[in-house]
Design an enzyme around this catalytic site. Structure first.
Site, PDB file in Angstrom:
ATOM      1  N   SER A 134       3.776  -3.724   4.099  1.00  0.00           N
ATOM      2  CA  SER A 134       4.330  -3.883   2.759  1.00  0.00           C
ATOM      3  C   SER A 134       5.824  -4.141   2.905  1.00  0.00           C
ATOM      4  O   SER A 134       6.434  -3.763   3.922  1.00  0.00           O
ATOM      5  CB  SER A 134       4.105  -2.601   1.942  1.00  0.00           C
ATOM      6  OG  SER A 134       4.896  -2.585   0.769  1.00  0.00           O
ATOM      7  N   TYR A 147       4.665   6.544   1.258  1.00  0.00           N
ATOM      8  CA  TYR A 147       4.116   5.200   1.440  1.00  0.00           C
ATOM      9  C   TYR A 147       5.029   4.352   2.316  1.00  0.00           C
ATOM     10  O   TYR A 147       4.577   3.699   3.266  1.00  0.00           O
ATOM     11  CB  TYR A 147       3.916   4.543   0.081  1.00  0.00           C
ATOM     12  CG  TYR A 147       3.255   3.187   0.138  1.00  0.00           C
ATOM     13  CD1 TYR A 147       1.892   3.066   0.389  1.00  0.00           C
ATOM     14  CD2 TYR A 147       3.995   2.021  -0.067  1.00  0.00           C
ATOM     15  CE1 TYR A 147       1.284   1.826   0.437  1.00  0.00           C
ATOM     16  CE2 TYR A 147       3.391   0.776  -0.022  1.00  0.00           C
ATOM     17  CZ  TYR A 147       2.034   0.684   0.228  1.00  0.00           C
ATOM     18  OH  TYR A 147       1.441  -0.554   0.281  1.00  0.00           O
TER      19      TYR A 147
END
Length: 273
Positions: A134, A147
């Site tokens: 990501s 995350y």
């Protein structure tokens, strides 16, 4: 087919995993899709002809069985797409230990277990690994500690493969998408729409707001990420190893310090990022 390959795709029932499965199957490759929820996997398998293998990517025995199933069914294993992932919002001071461990287990330990189990077959095939990280691995946002940390760790885990095994013919690369319209992103946008008072426009209005500063001005589609993954798995990317490819509509090219010159920015007080 001379170039027919066998690829395991984790998180293959929805979003980027499902789009990658469709792309690989359309090209004639064998695909084994895994995930914790059987129903989405079987829907994609029925649609594409992929082999569904529901399993927990963080369970060592289940991971070994996944690899054994792929090899026993198709006789080899050429690639991994490490796409399974979860998110839990929170800053360091707010995250529970349980949420932290859940994110790390799914996003980092699971890929490690699968890489380790698949490694002998990938080396034999001179295969390729692509991890779906990501832009959070490269840039952080508010209340994103678990995350972002997990995706940065996944990036370096795959680069470790590239460094340690490139001499044996194995390639490992990473894609870093920004906002892409997936089931997981839709859930986050639904919450954002409520938090930001965008309920009338729903998730479409939330995506529009969240991507306003992106040069592309829109979220990505799963198929756009799948195309990059398919290329990285292919012989066309034979000298690409340890690379980090941003698929983000230009998000990481933006200088946040200059955003105020082109946009009127007002803080969203009380809204969780």
């Amino acid at each position: 087919m001379a170039d027919q390959r066998v690829v395991i795709v984790t998180g293959g029932g929805t979003g980027i995993g499902a789009a990658t499965t469709r792309l690989l199957r359309a090209a004639g490759h064998h695909v084994v899709i895994s995930g914790r929820r059987p129903d989405p996997l079987h829907r994609v398998a029925d649609e594409t002809g992929a082999l569904a293998h529901p399993s927990d990517a963080a369970d060592p025995e289940a991971v070994a069985d996944l690899v054994d199933t792929a090899v026993s069914t198709y006789g080899r294993l050429d690639g991994l797409v490490l796409n399974a992932g979860i998110a839990r919002s929170g800053s360091v001071g707010d995250l529970s230990v349980e949420d932290w461990e859940a994110v790390m287990t799914t996003n980092v330990t699971g890929p490690f277990l699968l890489q380790r189990a698949a490694l002998p077959y990938l080396l034999a095939a001179r295969g390729a690994v692509v991890a779906v990280a990501s832009v959070s691995a490269l840039r952080n946002g508010k209340a994103n500690a678990a995350y972002a940390t997990s995706k940065a760790a996944l990036l370096q885990l795959c680069r470790s493969l590239a460094v340690d095994y490139a001499g044996d013919g194995l390639r490992a690369n990473v894609v870093c998408p920004s906002w892409v319209r997936t089931e997981m992103a839709d859930r986050r946008m639904a919450r954002f729409a409520e938090e930001a008072g965008l309920a009338d426009g729903g998730i479409d209005a939330a995506y529009e707001e969240a991507t306003r500063l992106l040069p592309a001005g829109r979220p990505g589609e799963p198929e756009e990420v799948a195309e990059a993954i398919g290329w990285l798995l292919s012989p066309a990317a034979s000298f690409v190893n340890g690379a980090v490819l941003t698929i983000d509509g230009g998000a990481t090219a933006v200088d946040i310090g200059g955003a105020g010159f082109t946009h009127l920015l007002t803080p969203r007080t009380g809204a969780e990022a």
